[in-house]
Motif scaffolding. Structure first.
Motif, short mmCIF file in Angstrom:
data_model
loop_
_atom_site.label_atom_id
_atom_site.label_comp_id
_atom_site.label_asym_id
_atom_site.label_seq_id
_atom_site.Cartn_x
_atom_site.Cartn_y
_atom_site.Cartn_z
N LEU A 50 -0.69 67.46 31.49
CA LEU A 50 0.58 66.92 31.03
C LEU A 50 1.47 68.12 30.75
N HIS A 51 2.58 68.22 31.48
CA HIS A 51 3.44 69.40 31.44
C HIS A 51 4.67 69.06 30.60
N VAL A 52 4.97 69.88 29.61
CA VAL A 52 6.02 69.55 28.64
C VAL A 52 7.10 70.62 28.63
N ALA A 53 8.35 70.20 28.93
CA ALA A 53 9.51 71.09 28.88
C ALA A 53 10.55 70.48 27.96
N GLY A 54 11.59 71.25 27.64
CA GLY A 54 12.65 70.78 26.76
C GLY A 54 13.14 71.94 25.91
N THR A 55 14.13 71.70 25.08
CA THR A 55 14.66 72.76 24.23
C THR A 55 14.05 72.70 22.83
N ASN A 56 14.04 71.50 22.25
CA ASN A 56 13.47 71.32 20.91
C ASN A 56 12.42 70.21 20.94
N GLY A 57 11.42 70.37 20.08
CA GLY A 57 10.40 69.34 19.96
C GLY A 57 9.22 69.48 20.91
N LYS A 58 9.23 70.53 21.76
CA LYS A 58 8.12 70.70 22.71
C LYS A 58 6.79 70.85 21.97
N GLY A 59 6.78 71.78 21.01
CA GLY A 59 5.53 72.08 20.32
C GLY A 59 4.97 70.90 19.57
N SER A 60 5.83 70.21 18.80
CA SER A 60 5.37 69.05 18.03
C SER A 60 4.85 67.95 18.96
N THR A 61 5.58 67.71 20.06
CA THR A 61 5.16 66.68 21.02
C THR A 61 3.83 67.07 21.65
N CYS A 62 3.67 68.33 22.03
CA CYS A 62 2.40 68.80 22.59
C CYS A 62 1.26 68.61 21.59
N ALA A 63 1.51 68.96 20.33
CA ALA A 63 0.47 68.84 19.29
C ALA A 63 0.03 67.40 19.13
N MET A 64 0.97 66.45 19.20
CA MET A 64 0.62 65.05 19.03
C MET A 64 -0.11 64.50 20.26
N ILE A 65 0.32 64.89 21.46
CA ILE A 65 -0.39 64.47 22.67
C ILE A 65 -1.83 65.00 22.64
N ASP A 66 -1.97 66.27 22.31
CA ASP A 66 -3.29 66.91 22.22
C ASP A 66 -4.18 66.18 21.23
N SER A 67 -3.64 65.86 20.06
CA SER A 67 -4.43 65.20 19.01
C SER A 67 -4.84 63.79 19.42
N ILE A 68 -3.94 63.06 20.08
CA ILE A 68 -4.26 61.70 20.54
C ILE A 68 -5.37 61.74 21.58
N LEU A 69 -5.28 62.63 22.55
CA LEU A 69 -6.30 62.72 23.60
C LEU A 69 -7.65 63.13 23.02
N ARG A 70 -7.63 64.02 22.06
CA ARG A 70 -8.90 64.41 21.42
C ARG A 70 -9.49 63.26 20.62
N ALA A 71 -8.62 62.48 19.96
CA ALA A 71 -9.11 61.31 19.21
C ALA A 71 -9.72 60.27 20.14
N ALA A 72 -9.30 60.29 21.41
CA ALA A 72 -9.86 59.37 22.40
C ALA A 72 -11.18 59.88 22.98
N GLY A 73 -11.62 61.05 22.50
CA GLY A 73 -12.93 61.57 22.91
C GLY A 73 -12.90 62.56 24.05
N TYR A 74 -11.72 63.00 24.45
CA TYR A 74 -11.62 63.95 25.56
C TYR A 74 -11.65 65.39 25.07
N ARG A 75 -12.05 66.27 25.97
CA ARG A 75 -12.01 67.71 25.72
C ARG A 75 -10.65 68.19 26.21
N VAL A 76 -9.85 68.75 25.30
CA VAL A 76 -8.45 68.99 25.61
C VAL A 76 -8.06 70.46 25.39
N GLY A 77 -7.39 71.01 26.39
CA GLY A 77 -6.81 72.35 26.26
C GLY A 77 -5.36 72.23 25.85
N LEU A 78 -4.88 73.20 25.09
CA LEU A 78 -3.49 73.23 24.64
C LEU A 78 -2.95 74.64 24.83
N TYR A 79 -1.83 74.74 25.57
CA TYR A 79 -1.21 76.04 25.83
C TYR A 79 0.20 76.01 25.27
#
Length: 433
Positions: free
Chosen positions: A42-71
């Motif tokens: 999942l590729h995330v671009a934008g000016t503001n809110g990228k980091g927070s949105t990435c953090a929430m996507i990462d946390s949701i996918l991990r809560a679903a039981g997946y092994r998740v990388g975050l860059y």
């Protein structure tokens, strides 16, 4: 190669500056065996809110039981924060080992007479190597700058996510929202899903045109989802969120600010977009993931009595969000503002927005060669005209600025550090220690 030597090598590449383009990173990754291939991204671009949105996507996918990388980029306190798997920073030993591998590939490029990669390109290659080794199920990949010619844009994602677009890095991305949006839209890929947060009309038009041209199915969060804020406070926010796929009740996030509700809705719509690839994220994972999501340095309260808040607002849009949040969460507090800004930002506009609500101001110099001095910043503030004139103090030494602000504050006051991530990362380390 030791961890220290690895960081010295990586940071030594800053002498090559920022050079947007994909030729160098493609050649580097090819020598390394193209580790970016075969990863669900999942590729995330934008000016503001990228980091927070990435953090929430990462946390949701991990809560679903997946092994998740975050860059992500940049980091706040330690370099390792930029590359995470399952919420854990890449270990020092892996940075040392993989940097040596990347360095050998760079040397091979030099022997062939090819242009040397930039620091960000080397770090991006390092990240791809690590995520491939760790066999991540998903990678949440944050763009460094822009999108079209950003080093991360060498992949074909399952979902492209675009957070709010505003003015920043104009010297590289263009002077109008249309030009900046075109650069951000470089991450949109043919036939792949695109999710966009609410946008200004000018930016949205570019997104719509790009998706139409590339046959990318566009999901607009403002049409796909609606939310209702139930309650809020310094401990977090509770809200209901309704999408076309689910009706989520009593969702909780610890992140502060009205804008984080938009970011949360964008994150949820982005993971729901995975359904078109046969990947269904349970609603309970959305609930747990959002509640567990953390994003340090963004409207983060580090202590109470007095309240101490740090925020990585580093452009005009971020400063406006900070101002709104301070007036909402701390309406009666006397505000002591410690601010440091980089010289290539629209610092006069940023100062005009935030300094009128401060009662006392301390200017300082962020930990970056691009930073304005405390004296330059203080002079800019004194030239502005306010209904009230706040006291302005100067200290190029961040540690002394922190101490001065805390000494100045009573238990009922609010101390705010803002203006640059290079400032608040250092402040966070000082206050934690």
């Amino acid at each position: 190669m030791s961890y220290k030597e690895a960081l010295e090598y990586i940071h030594g590449l800053t002498k090559f500056g920022i050079r947007l383009g994909l030729d160098r990173i493609k050649k580097l990754l090819e020598i390394l065996g193209n580790p970016q291939e075969g990863i669900k991204i999942l590729h995330v671009a934008g000016t503001n809110g990228k980091g927070s949105t990435c953090a929430m996507i990462d946390s949701i996918l991990r809560a679903a039981g997946y092994r998740v990388g975050l860059y992500i980029s940049p980091y706040l306190e330690v370099f390792n924060e930029r590359i995470k798997v399952d919420g854990r920073n890449i270990p020092d030993d892996d940075i040392a080992r993989l940097t040596e591998k990347v360095k050998n590939a760079v040397e091979e490029m030099e022997k062939k007479g090819w242009s040397v990669p930039t620091e960000f390109e080397v770090v991006t290659a390092l990240g791809f190597l690590y995520f491939k080794e760790q066999k991540v199920d998903f990678l949440v990949l944050e763009v460094g700058m822009g999108g079209r010619f950003d080093a991360t844009n060498v992949i074909t994602p399952l979902v492209s996510v675009i957070t709010p677009i505003s003015y920043d890095h104009q010297q590289y991305l263009g002077s109008t929202l249309t030009e900046i949006a075109r650069e951000k839209c470089g991450i949109i890929k043919p036939g792949r899903a695109t999710v966009t947060a609410p946008q200004d009309e000018e930016a949205m038009k570019v997104i719509e045109e790009t998706c139409s041209k590339l046959n990318s199915s566009l999901v607009k969060v403002e049409k796909e989802a609606s939310y209702r804020l139930i309650n809020w406070g310094v401990e977090g926010q509770t809200f209901d969120l309704k999408t076309s796929k689910h009706n989520y009740q009593q969702l909780k996030i610890r992140l502060l600010g009205d804008h984080q509700l938009d970011n949360a809705a964008t994150a949820v719509v982005a993971v729901e977009a995975l359904q078109r690839y046969g990947i269904d994220i349970p609603s309970e994972a959305v609930r747990k993931g959002l509640e567990k999501a953390r994003w340090p340095g963004r409207l983060e309260i580090l202590k109470e009595n007095p309240y101490v808040l740090i925020d990585g607002a580093h452009n005009i849009a971020g400063i406006r969000v900070l101002k709104e949040a301070l007036l909402k969460y701390f309406p009666e507090k006397r505000i002591i503002l410690v601010i440091g800004i980089l010289s290539d930002k629209d610092y006069v506009d940023m100062l005009s927005e935030i300094t009128p609500i401060a009662d006392s101001i301390i200017t300082t110099r962020p930990d970056s060669p691009r930073a304005l001095s405390a004296a330059e910043l203080a002079e800019s503030i004194r030239k502005l005209t306010f209904g009230k004139t706040p006291e302005v103090y100067e200290s190029d030494d961040i540690e002394k600025a922190v101490k001065a602000a805390l000494d100045m504050a009573s238990s009922e006051d609010l101390v705010v550090f803002a203006g640059s991530l290079y400032l608040i990362g250092k402040v966070r380390s000082i206050l934690k220690n």
